[in-house]
Design an enzyme around this catalytic site. Structure first.
Site, PDB file in Angstrom:
ATOM      1  N   SER A 177      55.543 -86.630  43.854  1.00 21.23           N
ATOM      2  CA  SER A 177      54.445 -85.914  43.492  1.00 21.23           C
ATOM      3  C   SER A 177      54.485 -85.385  42.113  1.00 21.23           C
ATOM      4  O   SER A 177      55.495 -84.900  41.882  1.00 21.23           O
ATOM      5  CB  SER A 177      53.923 -84.775  44.495  1.00 21.23           C
ATOM      6  N   TYR A 190      56.220 -77.889  50.243  1.00 23.29           N
ATOM      7  CA  TYR A 190      55.877 -79.204  49.967  1.00 23.29           C
ATOM      8  C   TYR A 190      56.449 -79.751  48.602  1.00 23.29           C
ATOM      9  O   TYR A 190      56.871 -80.846  48.306  1.00 23.29           O
ATOM     10  CB  TYR A 190      54.176 -79.257  49.918  1.00 23.29           C
TER      11      TYR A 190
END
Length: 285
Positions: A177, A190
């Site tokens: 990401s 995350y």
């Protein structure tokens, strides 16, 4: 794909959201995509393939000639829709429900893929979850472990199980990401897992280079998937993606071609790399 969409209606779902309940639904079918047989007669296993990016990747892989095994948690309606789209593209689809954070399940998923299709050529480690918290003090040990199990432990488990079936010319594609590079204070755990995936990709690529197995990753930016309405408050959903240079969120079908490239022989000289499909954010990584 919508080039004009800059704002979404305020909405919120429970954890593990569903494409079917999103307004508008994510664009996953790649209507404008032109295939050329890049993955003809190959077999791919995609975790988190029931919705969002994984759904779009499954469809494009099928359009390129691959049979697909979709691993998902419990979004059965989304998974059936993804399987329908794969089959509509003329390829076979196997649905496997379970928790990728469990090593025994990952072994089962790989074995079921082999039993059904007879081989495995491409592994896409895409499953992920996120939980918005304003401070590290709000992240419980249970949440921390759960996020790491789903996002990075699963990639270890799936790769371990798949490796004996992969051969020279096979490819592993991991989903990291943009948060791994620029950080996200509300998604601390995350983001940490996504940074781990970058290091995992780079290290694994060096370990498998002699076997001719390529390992790369894609680092999406803001993409309209069920993760968004299921984790962010409605007011953040409304403006989701508007802060990148292209001023809009991306659609899953706009990310999926990067996975096709990395899985195909077009990327035969690429390993240990990350492609940044993020709407224009410069990350220098």
């Amino acid at each position: 794909m919508s080039q004009e969409q800059k704002q979404f209606p305020a909405q919120q779902q429970q954890p593990h959201g569903s494409e079917a309940k999103m307004t508008p639904r994510p664009e996953t079918k790649g209507h404008e995509y032109r295939a050329s047989g890049k993955l003809q007669n190959r077999v791919a296993l995609i975790t988190g393939g029931d919705s969002g990016i994984g759904h779009a990747v499954a469809v494009l892989f099928a359009k390129e000639g691959a049979d697909v095994a979709i691993v998902y948690l419990d979004a059965h309606e989304d998974a059936k829709r993804a399987a329908h789209d794969v089959e509509e593209a003329g390829r076979r689809c196997l649905l496997i429900a379970g928790d990728v954070g469990d090593e025994q399940f990952c072994q089962h998923a790989v074995q079921q893929t082999i039993s059904t299709f007879g081989k495995l050529d491409i592994l896409v480690n895409n499953a992920g979850e996120q939980h918005v918290k304003s401070s590290i003090e709000e992240i419980s040990s249970e949440q921390l472990e759960r996020t790491f199990r789903t996002n990075i432990f699963s990639q270890f488990y799936m790769t371990k199980a798949a490796l004996r079936h992969l051969k020279a010319g096979s490819a592993i594609v991991n989903t990291t990401s943009v948060t791994a590079y620029q950080g996200a204070p509300q998604l601390l755990d995350y983001s940490a897992t996504k940074g781990a995936i970058v290091a995992f990709t780079r290290s694994l690529s060096k370990g498998l280079a002699e076997k001719g197995i390529r390992v790369n990753a894609v680092a999406p930016g803001p993409i309209w998937t069920p993760l968004i309405p299921s984790t962010f408050p409605p007011q953040q959903v409304e403006s989701f993606g508007s802060d990148v240079p292209l001023k809009r969120a991306g659609q899953p079908e706009e990310v999926a071609p990067a996975y096709v490239y990395l899985a195909s022989d077009d990327a035969s000289y690429m390993t240990g790399q990350v492609l940044h499909v993020n709407g224009g954010t410069i990350v220098n990584g």
